[in-house]
Design a protein around this motif. Structure first.
Motif, PDB file in Angstrom:
ATOM      1  N   MET A   1       0.838  -1.164   0.000  1.00 59.18           N
ATOM      2  CA  MET A   1       0.000   0.000   0.000  1.00 59.18           C
ATOM      3  C   MET A   1       0.893   1.242   0.000  1.00 59.18           C
ATOM      4  SD  MET A   1      -2.909   1.044   2.731  1.00 59.18           S
ATOM      5  CE  MET A   1      -1.983   1.502   4.148  1.00 59.18           C
ATOM      6  N   PRO A   2       0.970   1.951  -1.064  1.00 59.17           N
ATOM      7  CA  PRO A   2       1.824   3.128  -1.140  1.00 59.17           C
ATOM      8  C   PRO A   2       1.483   4.161  -0.078  1.00 59.17           C
ATOM      9  CG  PRO A   2       1.110   2.518  -3.335  1.00 59.17           C
ATOM     10  CD  PRO A   2       0.340   1.660  -2.352  1.00 59.17           C
ATOM     11  N   GLY A   3       2.504   4.548   0.669  1.00 61.43           N
ATOM     12  CA  GLY A   3       2.343   5.628   1.630  1.00 61.43           C
ATOM     13  C   GLY A   3       1.714   5.256   2.952  1.00 61.43           C
ATOM     14  N   GLY A   4       1.511   3.974   3.230  1.00 56.90           N
ATOM     15  CA  GLY A   4       0.862   3.580   4.463  1.00 56.90           C
ATOM     16  C   GLY A   4       1.552   4.122   5.711  1.00 56.90           C
ATOM     17  N   PHE A   5       2.859   4.069   5.751  1.00 57.05           N
ATOM     18  CA  PHE A   5       3.620   4.586   6.886  1.00 57.05           C
ATOM     19  C   PHE A   5       4.734   5.522   6.437  1.00 57.05           C
ATOM     20  CE2 PHE A   5       1.807   0.660   8.553  1.00 57.05           C
ATOM     21  CZ  PHE A   5       1.219   1.132   9.708  1.00 57.05           C
ATOM     22  N   GLY A  11      11.407   5.170   0.754  1.00 64.26           N
ATOM     23  CA  GLY A  11      12.233   4.261  -0.044  1.00 64.26           C
ATOM     24  C   GLY A  11      12.702   4.905  -1.328  1.00 64.26           C
ATOM     25  N   PHE A  12      11.826   5.644  -1.966  1.00 65.50           N
ATOM     26  CA  PHE A  12      12.219   6.338  -3.193  1.00 65.50           C
ATOM     27  C   PHE A  12      13.217   7.451  -2.892  1.00 65.50           C
ATOM     28  CE2 PHE A  12       8.508   4.222  -4.907  1.00 65.50           C
ATOM     29  CZ  PHE A  12       8.951   3.867  -6.170  1.00 65.50           C
ATOM     30  N   GLY A  13      13.059   8.105  -1.751  1.00 69.68           N
ATOM     31  CA  GLY A  13      14.014   9.138  -1.356  1.00 69.68           C
ATOM     32  C   GLY A  13      15.401   8.563  -1.135  1.00 69.68           C
ATOM     33  N   LEU A  14      15.475   7.428  -0.449  1.00 69.46           N
ATOM     34  CA  LEU A  14      16.765   6.768  -0.242  1.00 69.46           C
ATOM     35  C   LEU A  14      17.362   6.313  -1.558  1.00 69.46           C
ATOM     36  CD1 LEU A  14      15.994   4.604   2.909  1.00 69.46           C
ATOM     37  CD2 LEU A  14      17.515   6.581   2.764  1.00 69.46           C
ATOM     38  N   PHE A  15      16.549   5.782  -2.424  1.00 74.17           N
ATOM     39  CA  PHE A  15      17.017   5.337  -3.739  1.00 74.17           C
ATOM     40  C   PHE A  15      17.625   6.502  -4.511  1.00 74.17           C
ATOM     41  CE2 PHE A  15      16.323   4.682  -8.289  1.00 74.17           C
ATOM     42  CZ  PHE A  15      16.949   3.468  -8.469  1.00 74.17           C
ATOM     43  N   ASP A  16      16.948   7.627  -4.509  1.00 77.16           N
ATOM     44  CA  ASP A  16      17.439   8.798  -5.240  1.00 77.16           C
ATOM     45  C   ASP A  16      18.763   9.307  -4.685  1.00 77.16           C
ATOM     46  OD1 ASP A  16      15.238   8.728  -6.919  1.00 77.16           O
ATOM     47  OD2 ASP A  16      14.115  10.225  -5.765  1.00 77.16           O
ATOM     48  N   ASP A  24      18.702  -0.526  -8.172  1.00 76.28           N
ATOM     49  CA  ASP A  24      17.431  -0.899  -8.772  1.00 76.28           C
ATOM     50  C   ASP A  24      16.371  -0.774  -7.685  1.00 76.28           C
ATOM     51  OD1 ASP A  24      15.588  -1.873 -10.579  1.00 76.28           O
ATOM     52  OD2 ASP A  24      16.099  -3.961 -10.250  1.00 76.28           O
ATOM     53  N   ILE A  25      15.202  -0.385  -8.087  1.00 76.13           N
ATOM     54  CA  ILE A  25      14.086  -0.349  -7.138  1.00 76.13           C
ATOM     55  C   ILE A  25      12.981  -1.224  -7.723  1.00 76.13           C
ATOM     56  CG2 ILE A  25      12.936   1.713  -8.044  1.00 76.13           C
ATOM     57  CD1 ILE A  25      12.586   2.482  -4.990  1.00 76.13           C
ATOM     58  N   PHE A  26      12.365  -1.997  -6.867  1.00 69.98           N
ATOM     59  CA  PHE A  26      11.358  -2.957  -7.310  1.00 69.98           C
ATOM     60  C   PHE A  26      10.157  -2.853  -6.381  1.00 69.98           C
ATOM     61  CE2 PHE A  26       9.835  -7.499  -7.258  1.00 69.98           C
ATOM     62  CZ  PHE A  26       9.337  -7.502  -8.540  1.00 69.98           C
ATOM     63  N   VAL A  27       9.025  -2.507  -6.935  1.00 69.20           N
ATOM     64  CA  VAL A  27       7.791  -2.405  -6.160  1.00 69.20           C
ATOM     65  C   VAL A  27       6.980  -3.672  -6.410  1.00 69.20           C
ATOM     66  CG1 VAL A  27       5.655  -1.103  -5.838  1.00 69.20           C
ATOM     67  CG2 VAL A  27       7.796   0.107  -6.346  1.00 69.20           C
ATOM     68  N   VAL A  28       6.656  -4.378  -5.354  1.00 73.27           N
ATOM     69  CA  VAL A  28       5.840  -5.582  -5.466  1.00 73.27           C
ATOM     70  C   VAL A  28       4.383  -5.121  -5.410  1.00 73.27           C
ATOM     71  CG1 VAL A  28       5.282  -7.826  -4.483  1.00 73.27           C
ATOM     72  CG2 VAL A  28       7.624  -6.952  -4.343  1.00 73.27           C
ATOM     73  N   GLN A  29       3.749  -5.122  -6.557  1.00 73.46           N
ATOM     74  CA  GLN A  29       2.379  -4.621  -6.662  1.00 73.46           C
ATOM     75  C   GLN A  29       1.437  -5.409  -5.750  1.00 73.46           C
ATOM     76  OE1 GLN A  29       1.534  -1.840  -8.335  1.00 73.46           O
ATOM     77  NE2 GLN A  29       3.691  -1.664  -8.866  1.00 73.46           N
ATOM     78  N   GLY A  30       0.619  -4.691  -5.018  1.00 71.20           N
ATOM     79  CA  GLY A  30      -0.382  -5.313  -4.152  1.00 71.20           C
ATOM     80  C   GLY A  30       0.126  -5.707  -2.783  1.00 71.20           C
ATOM     81  N   ALA A  31       1.430  -5.537  -2.521  1.00 69.98           N
ATOM     82  CA  ALA A  31       1.994  -5.949  -1.235  1.00 69.98           C
ATOM     83  C   ALA A  31       2.177  -4.758  -0.319  1.00 69.98           C
ATOM     84  CB  ALA A  31       3.342  -6.627  -1.451  1.00 69.98           C
ATOM     85  N   THR A  43       6.789 -12.552  -1.419  1.00 69.12           N
ATOM     86  CA  THR A  43       8.211 -12.741  -1.154  1.00 69.12           C
ATOM     87  C   THR A  43       8.914 -13.410  -2.325  1.00 69.12           C
ATOM     88  OG1 THR A  43       7.812 -14.841  -0.004  1.00 69.12           O
ATOM     89  CG2 THR A  43       7.956 -12.850   1.352  1.00 69.12           C
ATOM     90  N   GLY A  44       8.228 -14.292  -3.051  1.00 74.57           N
ATOM     91  CA  GLY A  44       8.844 -14.980  -4.195  1.00 74.57           C
ATOM     92  C   GLY A  44       9.379 -14.007  -5.244  1.00 74.57           C
ATOM     93  N   PRO A  45       8.545 -13.121  -5.784  1.00 75.50           N
ATOM     94  CA  PRO A  45       9.045 -12.165  -6.774  1.00 75.50           C
ATOM     95  C   PRO A  45      10.135 -11.245  -6.220  1.00 75.50           C
ATOM     96  CG  PRO A  45       6.653 -12.226  -6.837  1.00 75.50           C
ATOM     97  CD  PRO A  45       7.082 -13.034  -5.648  1.00 75.50           C
ATOM     98  N   ALA A  46      10.015 -10.847  -4.957  1.00 77.07           N
ATOM     99  CA  ALA A  46      11.031  -9.981  -4.357  1.00 77.07           C
ATOM    100  C   ALA A  46      12.370 -10.703  -4.265  1.00 77.07           C
ATOM    101  CB  ALA A  46      10.573  -9.513  -2.974  1.00 77.07           C
TER     102      ALA A  46
END
Length: 58
Positions: A1-5, A11-16, A24-31, A43-46
């Motif tokens: 859930m984007p932005g929940g906490f 995470g995007f700030g740290l990546f930048d 690389d940044i990888f967002v697991v959709q729906g997680a 966890t499998g795709p991650a």
């Protein structure tokens, strides 16, 4: 859930700010953050992404 906490945006700030060109940044959709602890459908795709990243960059 984007932005929940704030961790999603944070995470995007740290990546930048990371200096490495090998990143690389990888967002697991729906997680949510907590789904990545023990939900195999998330966890499998991650883990696959982590394995391939480290195999290419170590």
């Amino acid at each position: 859930m984007p932005g929940g906490f704030g961790s999603y945006r944070g995470g995007f700030g740290l990546f930048d700010r990371a200096r490495s060109a090998k990143k690389d940044i990888f967002v697991v959709q729906g997680a949510s953050h907590y789904d990545l602890y023990d939900q195999p459908k998330f966890t499998g795709p991650a883990l696959e992404r982590l394995e391939s990243f480290f195999a290419e960059n170590l």
